[in-house]
Design a protein around this motif. Structure first.
Motif, PDB file in Angstrom:
ATOM      1  N   PHE A  53       0.862  -1.183   0.000  1.00 48.64           N
ATOM      2  CA  PHE A  53       0.000   0.000   0.000  1.00 48.64           C
ATOM      3  C   PHE A  53       0.897   1.232   0.000  1.00 48.64           C
ATOM      4  O   PHE A  53       1.648   1.447   0.945  1.00 48.64           O
ATOM      5  CB  PHE A  53      -0.885  -0.022   1.255  1.00 48.64           C
ATOM      6  N   ARG A  54       0.852   2.010  -1.089  1.00 47.51           N
ATOM      7  CA  ARG A  54       1.640   3.245  -1.175  1.00 47.51           C
ATOM      8  C   ARG A  54       0.872   4.365  -0.475  1.00 47.51           C
ATOM      9  O   ARG A  54      -0.102   4.874  -1.013  1.00 47.51           O
ATOM     10  CB  ARG A  54       1.898   3.622  -2.627  1.00 47.51           C
ATOM     11  N   TYR A  55       1.339   4.744   0.689  1.00 39.55           N
ATOM     12  CA  TYR A  55       0.566   5.689   1.500  1.00 39.55           C
ATOM     13  C   TYR A  55       0.849   7.152   1.207  1.00 39.55           C
ATOM     14  O   TYR A  55       0.005   8.009   1.481  1.00 39.55           O
ATOM     15  CB  TYR A  55       0.754   5.416   2.999  1.00 39.55           C
ATOM     16  N   ALA A  56       1.983   7.489   0.649  1.00 36.90           N
ATOM     17  CA  ALA A  56       2.306   8.900   0.430  1.00 36.90           C
ATOM     18  C   ALA A  56       1.343   9.559  -0.561  1.00 36.90           C
ATOM     19  O   ALA A  56       1.122  10.761  -0.499  1.00 36.90           O
ATOM     20  CB  ALA A  56       3.751   9.059  -0.038  1.00 36.90           C
ATOM     21  N   GLN A  57       0.770   8.760  -1.451  1.00 36.98           N
ATOM     22  CA  GLN A  57      -0.155   9.289  -2.444  1.00 36.98           C
ATOM     23  C   GLN A  57      -1.604   9.268  -1.959  1.00 36.98           C
ATOM     24  O   GLN A  57      -2.510   9.633  -2.685  1.00 36.98           O
ATOM     25  CB  GLN A  57      -0.083   8.472  -3.752  1.00 36.98           C
ATOM     26  N   ARG A  58      -1.828   8.818  -0.748  1.00 37.13           N
ATOM     27  CA  ARG A  58      -3.183   8.677  -0.217  1.00 37.13           C
ATOM     28  C   ARG A  58      -3.463   9.720   0.861  1.00 37.13           C
ATOM     29  O   ARG A  58      -2.560  10.244   1.499  1.00 37.13           O
ATOM     30  CB  ARG A  58      -3.374   7.291   0.406  1.00 37.13           C
ATOM     31  N   LYS A  59      -4.729   9.955   1.081  1.00 38.95           N
ATOM     32  CA  LYS A  59      -5.128  10.830   2.176  1.00 38.95           C
ATOM     33  C   LYS A  59      -4.902  10.095   3.488  1.00 38.95           C
ATOM     34  O   LYS A  59      -5.060   8.868   3.563  1.00 38.95           O
ATOM     35  CB  LYS A  59      -6.603  11.218   2.028  1.00 38.95           C
ATOM     36  N   ASP A  60      -4.551  10.848   4.523  1.00 36.57           N
ATOM     37  CA  ASP A  60      -4.278  10.240   5.827  1.00 36.57           C
ATOM     38  C   ASP A  60      -5.452   9.402   6.319  1.00 36.57           C
ATOM     39  O   ASP A  60      -5.256   8.359   6.947  1.00 36.57           O
ATOM     40  CB  ASP A  60      -3.909  11.308   6.862  1.00 36.57           C
ATOM     41  N   ASP A  61      -6.684   9.829   6.038  1.00 33.52           N
ATOM     42  CA  ASP A  61      -7.862   9.071   6.481  1.00 33.52           C
ATOM     43  C   ASP A  61      -7.920   7.684   5.838  1.00 33.52           C
ATOM     44  O   ASP A  61      -8.348   6.722   6.474  1.00 33.52           O
ATOM     45  CB  ASP A  61      -9.151   9.841   6.177  1.00 33.52           C
ATOM     46  N   GLN A  62      -7.480   7.575   4.581  1.00 34.50           N
ATOM     47  CA  GLN A  62      -7.439   6.266   3.918  1.00 34.50           C
ATOM     48  C   GLN A  62      -6.414   5.359   4.584  1.00 34.50           C
ATOM     49  O   GLN A  62      -6.667   4.177   4.799  1.00 34.50           O
ATOM     50  CB  GLN A  62      -7.092   6.426   2.440  1.00 34.50           C
ATOM     51  N   VAL A  63      -5.261   5.928   4.903  1.00 38.86           N
ATOM     52  CA  VAL A  63      -4.199   5.161   5.555  1.00 38.86           C
ATOM     53  C   VAL A  63      -4.678   4.701   6.926  1.00 38.86           C
ATOM     54  O   VAL A  63      -4.550   3.522   7.282  1.00 38.86           O
ATOM     55  CB  VAL A  63      -2.905   6.004   5.671  1.00 38.86           C
ATOM     56  N   LYS A  64      -5.241   5.619   7.683  1.00 35.30           N
ATOM     57  CA  LYS A  64      -5.738   5.270   9.025  1.00 35.30           C
ATOM     58  C   LYS A  64      -6.816   4.195   8.952  1.00 35.30           C
ATOM     59  O   LYS A  64      -6.855   3.292   9.793  1.00 35.30           O
ATOM     60  CB  LYS A  64      -6.270   6.518   9.741  1.00 35.30           C
ATOM     61  N   GLY A  65      -7.678   4.275   7.946  1.00 42.13           N
ATOM     62  CA  GLY A  65      -8.733   3.276   7.796  1.00 42.13           C
ATOM     63  C   GLY A  65      -8.178   1.878   7.605  1.00 42.13           C
ATOM     64  O   GLY A  65      -8.658   0.910   8.221  1.00 42.13           O
ATOM     65  N   LEU A  66      -7.157   1.747   6.764  1.00 47.76           N
ATOM     66  CA  LEU A  66      -6.565   0.430   6.530  1.00 47.76           C
ATOM     67  C   LEU A  66      -5.810  -0.060   7.770  1.00 47.76           C
ATOM     68  O   LEU A  66      -5.877  -1.246   8.115  1.00 47.76           O
ATOM     69  CB  LEU A  66      -5.643   0.458   5.305  1.00 47.76           C
ATOM     70  N   ILE A  67      -5.126   0.840   8.442  1.00 47.82           N
ATOM     71  CA  ILE A  67      -4.417   0.434   9.667  1.00 47.82           C
ATOM     72  C   ILE A  67      -5.421  -0.042  10.714  1.00 47.82           C
ATOM     73  O   ILE A  67      -5.228  -1.079  11.358  1.00 47.82           O
ATOM     74  CB  ILE A  67      -3.550   1.589  10.217  1.00 47.82           C
ATOM     75  N   ARG A  68      -6.512   0.703  10.887  1.00 55.16           N
ATOM     76  CA  ARG A  68      -7.549   0.283  11.847  1.00 55.16           C
ATOM     77  C   ARG A  68      -8.119  -1.089  11.476  1.00 55.16           C
ATOM     78  O   ARG A  68      -8.356  -1.930  12.346  1.00 55.16           O
ATOM     79  CB  ARG A  68      -8.660   1.324  11.913  1.00 55.16           C
ATOM     80  N   ALA A  69      -8.345  -1.305  10.187  1.00 54.73           N
ATOM     81  CA  ALA A  69      -8.875  -2.597   9.731  1.00 54.73           C
ATOM     82  C   ALA A  69      -7.911  -3.730  10.068  1.00 54.73           C
ATOM     83  O   ALA A  69      -8.329  -4.795  10.529  1.00 54.73           O
ATOM     84  CB  ALA A  69      -9.160  -2.556   8.229  1.00 54.73           C
TER      85      ALA A  69
END
Length: 182
Positions: A34-50
């Motif tokens: 998952f390339r996180y630098a190109q994503r919004k922080d909320d998307q990254v947090k959502g996957l981490i929470r999952a």
């Protein structure tokens, strides 16, 4: 089914991880990047929470040190705190791997120097000091596209040399392959 999510900043990181670690990670049925630098922080947090909610999912979060604070001594704990703050403290500190300085330092440490004639890279004793800019400056003297060079490097990288020449790569290797704490 056990799944490992590998969070990386960008394409250069993904190329390295896919080439260097992909075949070595046997503890998981599936590995996803998952390339996180190109994503919004909320998307990254959502996957981490999952991943935190699932017992059969895990993750590792790679981040470049990026000369985090050149005035200070290398302080990975401080960098981890900044990452934790950015993602609301939901990351497990033990799953954050700091790449010192940047992923290009890992390429530099692992290059098969007998195949690639780049003496300037071979002469670098402290591969952890290699930045993206320094790496690209040297590579562009002989190769037109740095990304193509990186892909070629990974076809014949030297694993043992890489983990011997770069401490942050060694730590990542031992964590991912041997399950050692960082």
């Amino acid at each position: 089914m056990s799944v490992l999510y590998i969070f990386v900043e960008g394409l250069d990181d993904e190329i390295f991880i896919r080439s260097f670690f992909w075949q070595l990670i046997e503890r998981y049925n599936k590995v996803k990047i998952f390339r996180y630098a190109q994503r919004k922080d909320d998307q990254v947090k959502g996957l981490i929470r999952a991943t935190n909610k699932r017992n059969d999912w895990d993750y590792i979060f790679f981040t470049d040190y990026d000369a985090y604070n050149r005035e200070l001594n290398y302080n990975p704990a401080k960098k981890k705190k900044e990452i934790q703050k950015r993602y609301d403290g939901i990351l497990d500190n033990d799953k954050i791997i700091i790449v010192k300085e940047e992923i290009e330092s890992w390429y530099c440490a692992s290059i098969n120097y007998s195949r690639f004639k780049l003496p300037e890279l071979n002469r670098i004793k402290d591969t952890e000091s290699v930045t993206k800019e320094k790496f690209e400056h040297i590579v562009k003297k002989r190769y037109r596209r740095v990304t193509d060079f990186m892909i070629e490097c990974m076809k014949s990288f030297n694993l043992q040399q890489g983990i011997e020449r770069n401490q942050s790569l060694n730590k990542a290797y031992n964590y991912l392959i041997n399950g050692e704490k960082i």
